[in-house]
Design an enzyme around this catalytic site. Sequence first.
Site, PDB file in Angstrom:
ATOM      1  N   ASP A   1       0.750  -1.126  -0.227  1.00 17.12           N
ATOM      2  CA  ASP A   1      -0.046  -0.072  -0.256  1.00 17.12           C
ATOM      3  C   ASP A   1       0.750   1.091  -0.084  1.00 17.12           C
ATOM      4  OD1 ASP A   1      -2.035   2.324   0.939  1.00 17.12           O
ATOM      5  OD2 ASP A   1      -2.566   0.960   2.319  1.00 17.12           O
ATOM      6  N   HIS A   2       0.937   1.765  -1.280  1.00 17.60           N
ATOM      7  CA  HIS A   2       2.101   2.575  -1.332  1.00 17.60           C
ATOM      8  C   HIS A   2       1.726   4.111  -0.433  1.00 17.60           C
ATOM      9  CE1 HIS A   2       5.231   4.574  -2.813  1.00 17.60           C
ATOM     10  NE2 HIS A   2       4.862   4.680  -4.396  1.00 17.60           N
ATOM     11  N   ARG A   3       0.383   4.479   0.228  1.00 15.56           N
ATOM     12  CA  ARG A   3       0.479   4.986   1.734  1.00 15.56           C
ATOM     13  C   ARG A   3       0.976   4.817   2.417  1.00 15.56           C
ATOM     14  NH1 ARG A   3      -6.186   4.407   1.810  1.00 15.56           N
ATOM     15  NH2 ARG A   3      -5.195   2.565   2.330  1.00 15.56           N
TER      16      ARG A   3
END
Length: 543
Positions: A514-516
């Site tokens: 999850d690149h967040r």
Amino acid sequence: MPVKEFKLPDVGEGVAEGELVSWLVAPGDRVEEDQPVAEVETDKALVEVPSRYDGTVEELFVEEGDIVPVGDVIISFRVGEGDEGGEATAESDADTTETEGDATEPVVDTGTGADADPDTDAREPATPSGRTFAPPSARRLARELGVDIAAVDGSGPGGRIGEADVRAHAEGGAGDADATDSGSDEAPAPTPTDVGSGGRTSAVKKRGGDGTAEGSATTAVASDAPEPAGRETTLATPATRKVARELGVDVDDVPTDETRDGEAFVTGEDVRAYAEALESGESPEAEASEATVEGSAPEPEPVDASPTPPDSTDETVPYRGVRRTIGKQMERSKFTAPHVTHHDTAEVDALVEAREELKPRAEEEGVTLTYMPFVMKAIVAGLKEYPSLNSELREDDEEIVLKGDYNLGIAVATDAGLMVPVVEDVDEKGLFELAEEVSDLASRARERKLKPAEMKGGTFSITNFGAIGGEYATPIINYPETAILGLGAVEERPVVRDGEVVAAPTLPLSLSIDHRVIDGAVAAEFANSVMEHLEHPLLLLTQ
């Protein structure tokens, strides 16, 4: 003896409905408390529903394949059969009973008292199986009409005989006798089995004040639109009532050929056929009516309410249960967490050798040792070094929770779809213990015997697509987790060593994040840590 209704209980946390996959009992079966009576599939697992009573199955209210909301009645039991009662009368609730000894001459309770006049005690012959399933009201009606209850074909679940079945049998016999006596060439008056949609039984009737069925089916009159049946009571499953609501149809107006214990029973196909007839303005019973008026009984025609053309090769598969849950979960994850996938390959010569050395010891302990326990321990080592991959983003609270537990979900392919049982506290377990637990969870997942609680609480997931075939993929995160690792197959592949291309066992890795929450550089560093522990398995001893 009282009849107890049993409602579908809450079979899992947050479950509002379930699909009744299969009945484990039939009307007339004796059951004990806590004995499983049905298998129900929820959006989490397949579970067995136990009985809450000791008694005899009276009636099944739901068909296999129906979606049932929690709290709906699914089955009824006749309880207290072992109690000593008073003198039986014609109004008693006694049903068919069997003697213990002679199975060839079962005694059938006719509902009369022990002191009754032998001349009035018309004992009913038994069915070949020794049982006739019929409620007291149907038996009483059969005696009044002079009908042999054992000769009546029951239309209810398990061949249960209702009042409508008794009347249909009686009227059918009377019609044949009248036609024979009169010598007329005309067909006998239509019985409930002669009229209806496509030559099917019409169950249109109303109940009188004494609770018995009054009136009989009448022929429908051809018109521009089908005439509503106008029943006061109609039995239908929750799924059928949902279809009726969606199509704007009143189930009491739908013509039907089926009955359950003297009441009209409407199916989803009946509802759809009636709705289509309303739209086209044609009566679904007009053809049957015209044939009856002309004096010849119509030939039954198969009814196909399917929207698919007859010559189509398409197949429709229900999108519900576990499959629907998987779809919603994947959609939520993919459109909520921005996915990035990092690919790399570990050279696992030492891992292959270590496993081969440990396999005989594992077999002595009854354990099948795969590569999965090694990978799990290597992942835990990486998560301890890079805790952001063992986390959850709580958007509403605007915080990232770094999990202190290491609970790894293992994706398992089953006939019903992908299930992810969770192995808890991986950091506290040895290789053999992990191997045994993974094998047990995977086996029970394929047999649909996992408990909902065994698929909760994961902090990181693993999917092994290499077991089927393939090297790399882009796994979808098991939301609300923030990372998942995909494993390719351990196979010999070309690698460069000392300037030469040689064959060596390798393990392809596909890490989705999850690149967040996780940066690409952190994902690569985590993958490097996992590979280091796989390439040097002695490091796992430090975990």
